[in-house]
Design an enzyme around this catalytic site. Structure first.
Site, PDB file in Angstrom:
ATOM      1  N   ARG A 141       0.826  -1.215   0.000  1.00  0.00           N
ATOM      2  CA  ARG A 141       0.000   0.000   0.000  1.00  0.00           C
ATOM      3  C   ARG A 141       0.862   1.269   0.000  1.00  0.00           C
ATOM      4  NH1 ARG A 141      -5.328  -1.274   1.003  1.00  0.00           N
ATOM      5  NH2 ARG A 141      -5.682  -3.377   1.786  1.00  0.00           N
TER       6      ARG A 141
ATOM      7  N   ASP B 165      10.437   1.451  11.380  1.00  0.00           N
ATOM      8  CA  ASP B 165       9.281   0.652  11.807  1.00  0.00           C
ATOM      9  C   ASP B 165       8.915   0.924  13.266  1.00  0.00           C
ATOM     10  OD1 ASP B 165       8.658  -0.652   9.421  1.00  0.00           O
ATOM     11  OD2 ASP B 165      10.106  -2.252   9.779  1.00  0.00           O
TER      12      ASP B 165
ATOM     13  N   LYS C  90      14.745  -7.073   4.275  1.00  0.00           N
ATOM     14  CA  LYS C  90      15.075  -6.084   5.316  1.00  0.00           C
ATOM     15  C   LYS C  90      16.392  -6.377   6.041  1.00  0.00           C
ATOM     16  CE  LYS C  90      10.495  -4.322   6.544  1.00  0.00           C
ATOM     17  NZ  LYS C  90       9.600  -4.029   7.673  1.00  0.00           N
TER      18      LYS C  90
ATOM     19  N   ARG D  71       5.982 -18.836  19.297  1.00  0.00           N
ATOM     20  CA  ARG D  71       5.688 -20.266  19.117  1.00  0.00           C
ATOM     21  C   ARG D  71       6.949 -21.111  19.281  1.00  0.00           C
ATOM     22  NH1 ARG D  71       2.241 -20.236  13.616  1.00  0.00           N
ATOM     23  NH2 ARG D  71       3.675 -18.509  13.201  1.00  0.00           N
TER      24      ARG D  71
END
Length: 277
Positions: A20, A107, A70, A158
């Site tokens: 976007r 970020d 990244k 996890r």
């Protein structure tokens, strides 16, 4: 202004069609009356270095970097900011006039600005933050939360070994919980953050029990497709303050745009609407 001096920027990743960012930057360029273009580019890992060295010669002033590049761009950049080094990833590159590539990570900045811009406000000092996930996005969020002054980070992933590695790296203000205890850690949290892709369109749902969420806690999800994830829906029902993930994308774009095009844009309702088109 002649064509050859029009600044070019863009976003590099693979895949890239879903991004976007082009809508956001085009909106700012148009509304601010600035010359410039922002282009999505699908670039493989094998070609990344060659493309980054070539773009400045074609009039590019910088690019955003997204998944899966990244981490790799840190090795390709000539200069890396402290925060990009700490996070281990960069999402914003500036092509300097001296030919050097300058790598930064915005970020974490975008994440905190998104929390702070919520109508109810956000205070880092309100209490511990529970963070789900220990991937690249988690590193940026943890670094930003600690920098903002959150007293403790409760972390669960996890695969526990990845969370333990982050705790070793970021220090004593991190406490790791087994994934089966992820729901329990929310009982202590003033802020809850999902940094995983669980709950995202096309991914598995987030199956962490949410009955431990505290009324009045700030709950955010860095996923923005869908805008209202199951986590945010349940948190709303439990009396939490919720912040969707789109604002993080909008705010992280601001510093790069300012460096590339020379003016600082504002994140407002029109920017959100542009991103959702």
């Amino acid at each position: 202004m002649s064509d050859h001096t029009i600044p070019l920027a863009g976003v590099i990743g693979t895949p890239i069609a879903h991004s976007r960012s082009p809508q956001i930057h085009r909106h700012w360029l148009t509304t601010m009356g600035l010359k410039g273009y922002y282009i999505p580019m699908n670039v493989s890992a094998d070609n990344l270095g060659a493309v980054l060295r070539t773009l400045p010669k074609a009039g590019f002033v910088g690019v955003n970097i997204t998944i899966p590049h990244k981490e790799k761009v840190l090795d390709l950049a000539d200069l890396v900011t402290d925060r990009a080094t700490l996070i281990g990833a960069a999402n914003t590159l500036i092509f300097r006039k001296d030919g050097k590539i300058h790598a930064d990570n915005t970020d974490g900045y975008g994440f905190i600005k998104n929390l702070q811009s919520a109508p109810h406000g956000w205070q880092a000092s309100a209490g511990p933050a529970a963070v789900l996930g220990a991937g690249g996005a988690s590193r940026a969020v943890i670094a930003a939360l600690l920098d903002a002054g959150v007293p403790e980070i409760l972390l669960s992933n996890r695969t526990r070994v990845r969370a333990d590695a982050l705790a070793q790296e970021f220090g004593k203000r991190l406490r790791v919980f087994d994934w089966v205890q992820a729901g329990n850690m929310m009982e202590y949290a003033a802020t809850v953050v999902n940094t995983t892709s669980l709950g995202m369109v096309g991914n598995q749902p987030l199956r962490v029990p949410l009955d431990g969420l505290q009324k009045g806690a700030v709950v955010t999800d860095i996923v923005y497709a869908p805008l209202r994830t199951k986590l945010l829906e349940v948190a709303d029902q439990m009396g939490c303050h919720t912040v969707d993930g789109l604002g993080m994308l909008l705010h992280q774009a601001v510093p790069g745009f300012e460096r590339w095009f020379g003016q600082r844009p504002e994140v407002d309702s029109a920017t959100r609407a542009a991103a959702l088109r």
